[in-house]
Write a protein that holds these residues in place. Structure first.
Motif, PDB file in Angstrom:
ATOM      1  N   SER A  52      -0.231  -0.684   4.955  1.00  0.00           N
ATOM      2  CA  SER A  52      -0.797  -1.945   5.445  1.00  0.00           C
ATOM      3  C   SER A  52       0.184  -2.735   6.303  1.00  0.00           C
ATOM      4  O   SER A  52      -0.142  -3.807   6.781  1.00  0.00           O
ATOM      5  N   GLU A  98      -5.433   1.773   2.380  1.00  0.00           N
ATOM      6  CA  GLU A  98      -4.427   0.731   2.196  1.00  0.00           C
ATOM      7  C   GLU A  98      -4.413   0.203   0.764  1.00  0.00           C
ATOM      8  O   GLU A  98      -3.390  -0.278   0.291  1.00  0.00           O
ATOM      9  N   GLY A 115       0.814  -1.215   0.000  1.00  0.00           N
ATOM     10  CA  GLY A 115       0.000   0.000   0.000  1.00  0.00           C
ATOM     11  C   GLY A 115       0.846   1.264   0.000  1.00  0.00           C
ATOM     12  O   GLY A 115       2.069   1.225   0.114  1.00  0.00           O
ATOM     13  N   TYR A 126      -7.923  -7.618   8.811  1.00  0.00           N
ATOM     14  CA  TYR A 126      -7.749  -6.304   8.176  1.00  0.00           C
ATOM     15  C   TYR A 126      -8.765  -6.068   7.060  1.00  0.00           C
ATOM     16  O   TYR A 126      -9.299  -4.990   6.910  1.00  0.00           O
ATOM     17  N   SER A 128      -9.009   0.489   5.306  1.00  0.00           N
ATOM     18  CA  SER A 128      -8.806  -0.459   4.205  1.00  0.00           C
ATOM     19  C   SER A 128      -8.829   0.259   2.854  1.00  0.00           C
ATOM     20  O   SER A 128      -8.148  -0.139   1.909  1.00  0.00           O
TER      21      SER A 128
END
Length: 1570
Positions: A760, A1074, A755, A1314, A1071
């Motif tokens: 991440s 990321e 990322g 995650y 997320s």
């Protein structure tokens, strides 16, 4: 001689026999034939010579001058040409055999010249083109095309006039048959030339193998037929099948070549001192610009000639006049008008494609120059030109210049048109035209004032855009910290203030002033028309009849168009000038000056130091800038706060040694490394007679910064970093940098996409080790490592020392290493230690001498106080080596265990290759390891779109590319954003404008016909006054419409869409960040928003204006010429047939151009964050390659998109020209009938038919432009509808005031991951923490320690179980209520541009005294005092008076101390202290410390730990510890392993059992005391 030529021609070369026979004389036709052949012969000779000299053929390609070597198809074609010669010879024979009359000599010459052309030019050309040209030679095509037209006319004339000898070119028995054969054979030759010609296969292979564009024949180029294949294929597939293999453009758009030329020109400009971007552009693109302007000038001249044709045509309809010419004259004039428009169409489209070549060349080359410069500018220049500024240069200023040159036809074309129009008007209206010129002159000063005002507003606008993008970039870079602190609202408020209160308010002013300019210029044509007609009526005896008024009106319309573009051109010039100045300032920005650094080749036998620094003082700013900013003498300036490092002399680093640099936070440890890299200006130190010097005896340097720079790529690509992959050494590096266990946990192993900025990865831990692995893998001569051990666990730190730094067992055993560090334990492995304080080296020695020295040694005091005792070290030495060995085995078993649970084969392959590698054996035989410098891998372009759809779990989300038509909901959403009321008002005033425009034209018709009937200019004052009132109302309504569109629709819509997108992005879960590159997000807020701000409103306005013009014109022309409606229906079907093909590709290409732009923004954003690493590794050429590739692909997509527009335009304009032809011919057909049109009506209808052509073309083009531009709204709406985090506040589920009061935390079977497609990272956590307990959280890297923090703050949501604080389930309350009531000191410490106050208290909740107390407790006071001193450039003595007891006024001033963009003027350690201050201000009973003092020296760390112990004793503390000694006095220890609770107990209980994991961790880190 001339009289002989006219022999046999009774009328000479006169075109007509008399004034009633509708035919052209044979002699005139023969003359036309002869002249055309002579012209084609001259061009043919030139092209034949070029063909003979052609070099673009295979080098070993041999061909014989034998007909047998030709393929049968081409041989048949040449036979056709022979047949053409035979037919012409037969014609000549018939001509000579006819004894009835004397045959015209000119006809004989014409036939003979055709035979000569075919034999002498066509034969050799046709033969050679097969072997030496990829396409048919243009001269041949146009010759045969002209012959088809000429022979067709002759045949039509022959049969319409009964084969009269006086009207046929060749008379005789078989002449008509020969003419028909000639026409048929010419058509066959023409079809072969344009459709079926294929060159030798070797020629095609040569062009393909050399990536050369396979040239099309001239007709195909004119019609853009090279686009046909892509257009038809896309229409068939409903999408572009392979976006990475678009057809090669027919022009040279190689950005590398163009950028090299431009850079060379810029260097000359700098050398001459002119520094003009404009001159650079003109020099680079001179030839293309001249060709383009020639096209445009010719088009403008033809446009102005058209009204003269119209005047002659109208005269044909005037009654009671003895005509000199036959009625055929009218038809010929209409055809001439059509041909004039047709040629204008072809030249106009060729102009656009040529100017696009220039515009895209400017875009690509300037982007390349800006990117290249961004890697070279000095640290001081980076303060002036922030990341946001540089991104704005590429996203706005470069595009401004591109647009300026692409619209540059108005700069030259408009003045030319104005001059020619005025000359034409003078010929029509005589001296009356001067009245109009005076009206134009009057308006010039008014518009000049308004233009200057707009210019200053545009400068302000660019500053606001820079500021907005800077804030946005800062927010995106620090989004994790913003969410942890629950600072979304103040950061959003900051962004929206700049956008709405500054940028959009300024944009409104620009809009108002621009509209005043437009209104003033709209009044100019009206004033010119009124004053001219008035004066003409007063001074002339000639009546203002239709044949004067309507050509004049057409000329006035051309003048109107030319004048109409003047204000927008002025705006473009202003914007371009501002952009050029900004680009010039950036390209002239100070660059890194490494002239004081001397690089020498290393010698195997030479014992000279690898690095030497002598007599050097390093500055924050260059000497030149310091002197410019201060009036005092040079030495005093430098002796104050401007020096970063002072009096560095005899600083040496021996070959193969480990040199450590120690010191407090902000003392200058990292600065020494920056100085060695040449990133700081340097002057002489104490000895002013000697020049400062840094000597580096090495060929390569590897640099590992304190803040790890991670690329948005896989772990593997981050480590290998462009070098060739060496499997064995790569696996060694993985083991040495302690990454094996991480790779076994990461979802895709070393192929895991980390990322943007490694977002991440686990905090700074994994980032730091990947950054170290990158440096180690490079196998450089010199290593500059900046505090690499601060962010890792103790046992990991120990292993890194052993397997990386150790001179016995480390991978870098033979390398020269400089390590700045706060870790005292590493010093015993060093060969030299430097202590630094306040930027000066205060002590230097080696470890042995330090330990044997007196107590006065600062280094010894540091080691004794904070280092592990020698005896203890010896005690654990043996066990730790065993543990190291067993640790690798543990990692192997752990990885294998994990592999059993994985389903994806790729993961197995990745991890098994690392696990199965016999690392320990290799480390024991370290001398066998090849430490030669890693060689670079071959550079390859990264695809923009993943066509194979990567199956990686961590694959980046591909930028969404919608397919098919833009959805209706997008249009509805935009209308709602703009406001329905504003849209309705816009339409009302647009219709009113059109009604008054129509009234203007009818009033002129009525006026002109009244004058024609009366025979003089009657009541001219009445007519002019009414005409002026109508025109003024039309201009006023038009201006009101524009203002409504801007203020009540466009700006309102832009504001709503931006605010919605900003809020949506801010509320997105982690997320999203990321998996989405920052450049992609920035692209939405820059390019897409720019299109919505300024582009979309004009396109909508133009579209609806064109629709109204078309509807009115259709009704008017159709009412008077009913057949026109039927013809129009057919043409509309053809229009929309082309549109259907075009719109599919155009939409796809527009989306592709937008998507392909994001990687450019991502790359520049990423590069600006890692420029120091890129420069240190000497990878600038590699990153320049990536930039060239991304820019080149984007340029190719844009060119394809523009070419598609041209493909449509040339077809639609040609069909539109047929409407003019049809209107003229239909009007002509009424001559002599009962329904013959009046001259006034003919003038009106022709005027409107001219408008129908352009309107219909603009309707189709604007339809597509709306479809393509609305994509920006579509993309913005996509980001307005991102899936958000949980609600910020849940009104019916809010925690009580002052929550949490106790600080009890309960984990109940808590599980989380995650992202949905990843494995759980925390599994069934069951932990109960009592109020005020101090909990240390430990475990190996990747065990889930930092994830626990994210879970508490709900940056990741639970997939099972729950977390309760004081009995409240945190998943049941809003995120703002949760996060704002928890305190944290994160490992990734962030500082924001602003002041100390805004960084500590963005909500303004605390008093100055409270803030200052937090500053003092966090030990930031001295740092702030120094920063304030630097900011105000005070004398050191005056600043010291404030140190002890600053009063309230001084406190306010100190809290206003500025912090630079991205906190660049504070060190990493100082940022962590800033975070400690924030925690002190938050009264929460729960505090999380995520390795809060990792970047702080041991001495400061001890003081800070005391502060934490004293100030936070009433709070529940969870500390994630990499250095276990910081939590040894805590109540309990939570040991995590593989996301599960391994142990949870008191320190004493855990240490009493030697089998516990905690005991082993302490043992490995040498934390056990006797």
């Amino acid at each position: 001689m001339f009289s002989n030529v006219t022999m046999g021609c009774p009328n000479g070369f006169h075109p007509y026999l008399d004034n009633h026979t509708n035919a052209l004389t044979p002699c005139f036709l023969s003359l036309v034939n002869l002249v055309s052949v002579l012209f084609f012969s001259c061009v043919g000779v030139i092209q034949l010579i070029q063909l003979l000299r052609e070099t673009k053929i295979p080098p070993n390609f041999k061909y014989k001058f034998r007909w047998s070597s030709l393929p049968s198809r081409h041989l048949l074609h040449i036979t056709d040409i022979s047949l053409q010669v035979v037919i012409l010879v037969l014609q000549l024979c018939v001509l000579f055999s006819n004894s009835k009359s004397e045959q015209p000599l000119i006809t004989q010459y014409a036939i003979l010249s055709n035979i000569g052309f075919l034999v002498l030019i066509s034969y050799p050309t046709q033969y050679l083109e097969y072997y030496k040209s990829p396409c048919t030679i243009g001269n041949q095509i146009f010759y045969f095309m002209f012959q088809i037209c000429l022979v067709s006319f002759q045949i039509i004339q022959r049969f319409t006039h009964g084969n009269r000898d006086a009207l046929v070119t060749v008379s005789g028995k078989y002449s008509s048959i020969l003419e028909c054969l000639l026409l048929f054979n010419t058509i066959v030759i023409f079809i072969y030339e344009t459709r079926y010609f294929k060159p030798a296969p070797q020629v095609i292979d040569f062009y393909k193998s050399n990536d050369l564009f396979i040239t099309n024949h001239a007709l195909a180029d004119i019609w853009f037929m090279w686009m046909n294949k892509l257009i038809s294929q896309t229409y068939k597939d409903k999408k572009i099948k392979d976006p990475h293999n678009l057809p090669l453009p027919p022009i040279d758009l190689d950005i590398r070549t163009i950028a090299t030329r431009m850079e060379s020109s810029w260097e000359k400009q700098k050398w001459n001192g002119t520094n003009s971007i404009l001159r650079v552009i003109l020099t680079t693109f001179c030839k293309s610009l001249i060709i383009a302007m020639l096209y445009e000038t010719t088009t403008d001249i033809l446009t102005v000639i058209e009204p003269q044709f119209l005047r002659v045509f109208i005269k044909t309809f005037e009654m009671n006049e003895t005509n000199v010419y036959p009625p055929l004259q009218g038809a010929i004039i209409v055809v001439a008008l059509f041909l004039s428009k047709f040629i204008s169409t072809l030249l106009g489209n060729q102009f656009y494609i040529k100017i696009f070549e220039v515009g895209l060349g400017i875009r690509g080359s300037l982007m390349a120059l800006v990117y290249k410069k961004s890697l070279r500018i000095s640290s001081d220049a980076r303060q002036k030109h922030s990341s946001g500024d540089i991104i704005n240069l590429m996203s706005t200023d470069v595009l401004n210049l591109q647009r300026f040159f692409e619209n540059s036809q108005s700069i030259i074309g408009a003045p030319i048109q104005i001059v020619i129009v005025l000359i034409s008007l003078y010929l029509l209206l005589d001296k009356a035209v001067f009245a109009g010129m005076i009206s134009m002159v009057i308006m010039i000063p008014i518009n000049a004032y308004l233009s200057r005002k707009v210019g200053s507003l545009y400068k302000t606008q660019m500053k606001y855009k820079d500021s907005r993008l800077t804030i946005l970039t800062e927010i995106l870079n620090s989004i994790k910290s913003i969410k942890l602190y629950s600072w979304e609202k103040p950061m959003l408020k900051k962004l929206l203030h700049v956008r709405n209160d500054l940028e959009l308010e300024n944009f409104k002013k620009i809009g108002i002033f621009s509209n005043l300019i437009f209104f003033a210029w709209n009044c100019v044509p009206l004033m010119v028309t009124c004053s001219t007609f008035l004066i003409f009526s007063m001074i002339s005896d000639v009546p203002l009849s239709p044949d004067i008024i309507f050509p004049s009106l057409t000329l006035f319309n051309i003048l109107n168009d030319a004048i109409y573009v003047v204000p927008s051109t002025i705006n473009d010039v202003i914007q371009a000038n501002i952009s050029m100045k900004r680009l010039r300032d950036f390209l002239l920005a100070e660059e890194l000056d490494d002239s004081f650094i001397e690089y020498k080749s290393p010698s195997e036998t030479d014992d000279a130091p690898v690095i030497e620094i002598n007599n050097a003082t390093f500055l924050w700013q260059s000497k030149k800038i310091i002197n410019e900013n201060s009036s005092t003498d040079e030495e005093s300036n430098i002796e104050t706060s401007k020096a970063a490092l002072k009096n560095i002399d005899n600083f040496t680093v021996k070959k193969g040694s480990l040199t450590c640099i120690v010191g407090k936070v902000g003392s200058g440890k990292s600065t020494i490394l920056h100085a060695i890299l040449g990133q700081l200006p340097c002057i002489s130190a104490l000895d002013q007679t000697r020049a400062p010097k840094v000597t580096i005896r090495a060929t390569s340097i590897a640099y590992c910064p304190q803040e790890a720079w991670i690329m948005n790529s896989s772990v593997k690509e981050n480590i290998v970093f462009g070098h060739k992959h060496d499997e064995n050494y790569y696996n060694l590096v993985i083991q040495a940098c302690q990454l094996a266990s991480d790779l076994s946990i990461l979802p895709d192993g070393d192929e895991t996409i980390v990322g943007e900025k490694g977002i991440s990865l686990v905090g700074g831990v994994q980032k730091a080790r990947i950054s170290l692995a990158r440096a180690v893998y490079a196998r450089a001569d010199v290593y500059l490592l900046d505090d690499i051990l601060s962010a890792v666990d103790a046992h990991v730190s120990k292993n890194i020392i052993k397997y990386v730094l150790s001179k016995e067992t480390g991978l870098l055993r033979n390398k020269t290493i400089i390590l700045s560090t706060n870790n005292v334990n590493v010093l015993k492995n060093s060969q030299k230690i430097y202590a630094i304080e306040k930027g000066e080296i205060v002590e230097e020695s080696d470890y042995e001498n330090v330990m044997n020295s007196s107590d006065a040694s600062r280094i010894k005091k540091l080691i004794e106080e904070f280092g592990t005792s020698t005896s203890n070290s010896n005690e654990v030495k043996e066990t730790s080596s065993e543990n190291s060995s067993s640790e690798i085995e543990d990692k192997t078993s752990n990885a294998t265990e994990l592999l059993k649970k994985k389903d994806i084969d790729e993961d197995n392959d990745i991890v098994e290759s690392i696990v199965s590698f016999d690392a320990e054996n290799m480390f024991q035989n370290i001398s066998m390891v090849n430490s030669r410098r890693a060689s670079m891998a071959t550079l390859k372009r990264k695809p923009v779109l993943d066509l194979d759809k990567s199956k990686k779990k961590t694959a980046q989300q591909e930028e969404t590319k919608e397919e098919g038509r833009v959805k209706t909901r997008v249009y509805i959403a935009y209308i709602k954003a703009c406001g329905v009321t504003g849209v309705i008002l816009f339409f009302v005033f647009m219709i009113l404008t059109r009604i008054f425009d129509l009234a203007e034209t009818f009033w002129l018709k009525y006026w002109s016909e009244s004058n024609a009937k009366a025979g003089y200019n009657k009541d001219f004052l009445k007519f002019v006054t009414i005409y002026a009132i109508i025109g003024l109302l039309s201009a006023a309504f038009n201006n009101i419409r524009t203002v409504i569109m801007l203020l009540y629709c466009s700006i309102r819509g832009s504001k709503k869409l931006h605010d919605g997108m900003a809020l949506s992005v801010m509320r997105s879960p982690m997320s999203f960040f990321e998996t989405t590159p920052i450049g992609r997000i920035v692209n939405r807020f820059s390019s897409d928003l720019e299109a919505i701000d300024s582009g979309l409103q004009y396109i909508f306005s133009f579209f609806f204006r064109s629709v109204l013009i078309y509807v009115v014109s259709l009704i008017l022309v159709g009412y008077n010429l009913p057949w026109f409606i039927a013809l129009n229906a057919v043409l509309i079907m053809i229009y929309f047939y082309y549109q259907a093909y075009y719109i599919m590709l155009s939409r796809e290409l527009k989306r592709l151009t937008t998507i392909s732009y994001s990687p450019i923004m991502s790359l520049i954003s990423e590069t600006l964050g890692g420029f120091s690493v890129i420069n240190a590794f000497d990878h600038t050429s590699r990153f320049n390659f990536f930039n060239f590739e991304t820019v080149q692909y984007n340029i190719d997509c844009v060119f394809q998109f523009r070419s598609t527009n041209r493909w449509l335009s040339v077809r639609l304009q040609t069909i539109g020209n047929l409407i003019i032809l049809a209107t003229g011919l239909l009007s002509f057909a009424t001559l002599g009938t009962k329904k013959q049109l009046s001259s006034g009506m003919v003038g009106l209808l022709m005027s409107y038919s001219l408008q129908v052509t352009s309107s219909l073309m603009w309707i189709v083009r604007m339809t597509v432009q709306i479809e393509t531009r609305i994509v920006s709204v579509e993309r913005t709406l996509e980001y307005c509808e991102l899936k958000p985090e949980a609600l910020e506040i849940i009104e019916n589920s809010r925690p009580p005031e002052g929550w949490p009061r106790e600080g009890a935390i309960e984990f109940n079977n808590y599980t989380t991951k995650y992202r949905e497609n990843l494995d759980p990272v925390l599994k069934d956590i069951n932990v109960s923490i009592k109020p005020k307990e101090k909990i240390g959280i430990v475990g190996r890297t990747g065990a889930g320690k930092s994830t626990l923090t994210l879970a508490l703050f709900r940056l990741i949501e639970a997939t099972g179980g729950s977390i309760s604080i004081d009995g409240i389930d945190i998943s049941k309350i809003g995120l703002e209520d949760l996060r704002s009531n928890l305190a944290i000191i994160p490992q990734d410490a962030q500082a924001f541009e602003g002041t100390i106050r805004s960084n500590l208290d963005p909500f303004d909740q605390h008093s100055d005294e409270e803030l200052w107390r937090a500053v003092e407790l966090s030990h930031l006071k001295q740092h702030i005092l120094r920063m304030n001193e630097e900011a105000n450039d005070r004398e050191s003595d005056s600043s010291r008076t404030d140190i002890t007891t600053p009063d309230s006024h001084n406190i306010k001033e100190l809290l206003a101390t500025p912090i630079s963009k991205n906190g660049s003027n504070v060190s990493v350690g100082q940022r962590q202290l800033l975070c400690l201050s924030r925690a002190l201000l938050n009264p929460s009973k729960v505090l999380i410390l995520d390795e809060a003092t990792a970047a702080i020296d041991m001495e400061t760390d001890k003081i800070v730990q005391d502060t934490i112990k004293n100030e936070f004793k009433e709070r529940t503390i969870l500390t994630i510890a990499h250095r276990i000694d910081t939590v040894m006095n805590y109540d309990k220890i939570l040991v995590l392993d593989k996301g599960e609770v391994a142990e949870f107990d008191t320190v004493s209980n855990l240490l009493s059992d030697k089998n516990t994991m905690f005991y082993k961790l302490c043992e490995q880190g040498a934390y056990l005391k006797e």
